[in-house]
Design a protein around this motif. Structure first.
Motif, PDB file in Angstrom:
ATOM      1  N   ILE A 298      -4.976   6.181   1.089  1.00 22.22           N
ATOM      2  CA  ILE A 298      -4.251   4.915   0.919  1.00 22.22           C
ATOM      3  C   ILE A 298      -4.709   4.244  -0.378  1.00 22.22           C
ATOM      4  CG2 ILE A 298      -3.853   2.600   1.851  1.00 22.22           C
ATOM      5  CD1 ILE A 298      -4.265   3.798   4.653  1.00 22.22           C
TER       6      ILE A 298
ATOM      7  N   GLN B 165       0.838  -1.197   0.000  1.00 16.43           N
ATOM      8  CA  GLN B 165       0.000   0.000   0.000  1.00 16.43           C
ATOM      9  C   GLN B 165       0.874   1.249   0.000  1.00 16.43           C
ATOM     10  OE1 GLN B 165      -2.195  -1.329   3.579  1.00 16.43           O
ATOM     11  NE2 GLN B 165      -4.046  -0.938   2.382  1.00 16.43           N
TER      12      GLN B 165
ATOM     13  N   ASP C 243      -8.222   2.442  -1.374  1.00 12.99           N
ATOM     14  CA  ASP C 243      -8.580   1.652  -0.197  1.00 12.99           C
ATOM     15  C   ASP C 243      -9.984   1.987   0.298  1.00 12.99           C
ATOM     16  OD1 ASP C 243      -7.370  -0.352   1.670  1.00 12.99           O
ATOM     17  OD2 ASP C 243      -7.880   1.188   3.147  1.00 12.99           O
TER      18      ASP C 243
ATOM     19  N   TYR D 114      -2.977   1.107   7.341  1.00 16.80           N
ATOM     20  CA  TYR D 114      -2.297   0.145   6.482  1.00 16.80           C
ATOM     21  C   TYR D 114      -2.494  -1.289   7.002  1.00 16.80           C
ATOM     22  CZ  TYR D 114      -0.015   4.021   4.136  1.00 16.80           C
ATOM     23  OH  TYR D 114       0.215   5.144   3.406  1.00 16.80           O
TER      24      TYR D 114
ATOM     25  N   ASP E 195      -4.163   0.661  -2.684  1.00 14.02           N
ATOM     26  CA  ASP E 195      -3.766  -0.741  -2.591  1.00 14.02           C
ATOM     27  C   ASP E 195      -3.188  -1.206  -3.922  1.00 14.02           C
ATOM     28  OD1 ASP E 195      -5.012  -0.593  -0.084  1.00 14.02           O
ATOM     29  OD2 ASP E 195      -6.916  -1.327  -0.898  1.00 14.02           O
TER      30      ASP E 195
ATOM     31  N   ARG F  30       4.236  -1.119   3.055  1.00 10.33           N
ATOM     32  CA  ARG F  30       4.231   0.043   2.151  1.00 10.33           C
ATOM     33  C   ARG F  30       5.010  -0.297   0.896  1.00 10.33           C
ATOM     34  NH1 ARG F  30       3.500   5.729   4.974  1.00 10.33           N
ATOM     35  NH2 ARG F  30       2.223   5.027   6.690  1.00 10.33           N
TER      36      ARG F  30
END
Length: 103
Positions: A76, A61, A88, A98, A78, A102
């Motif tokens: 965020i 993410q 997200d 999260y 994905d 990352r």
């Protein structure tokens, strides 16, 4: 209609199986066809559209454009494959933060 929802465009669906589930699998919000973009933001090209009822495997993410969807507002994004990102805000991860490493 939200900026990252697109009706009526045919697209693929990704369902994880035990054999391919290297990353966790999550459902896309019911009743939505979600744009998959080439990068983490609404300014990136749409590469395909997830079908209603799709599940996605989140490999990592990152932050990007802030989007409001059925699961709130989030920046965020994905990563669900090489050059494939979904907001997200359209994926039911059960978290506002999260849930994967990352990118």
């Amino acid at each position: 209609m939200s900026v990252d929802q697109s009706p009526g465009i045919a697209g693929g669906e990704e369902r994880a199986t035990e054999a391919t589930a290297a990353a966790a699998s999550y459902p896309v919000a019911p009743g939505y066809r979600v744009n998959v973009r080439s990068g983490p933001g609404t300014g990136y090209a749409i590469v395909r559209v997830l079908s209603e009822g799709a599940w996605v495997r989140i490999t990592c993410q990152t932050t990007g454009t802030r989007v409001t969807g059925p699961y709130g507002t989030s920046s965020i994004w994905d990563n669900i494959g090489s050059g494939q990102y979904v907001s997200d805000a359209y994926v039911r991860t059960g978290s506002d933060g999260y849930v994967a490493p990352r990118c």
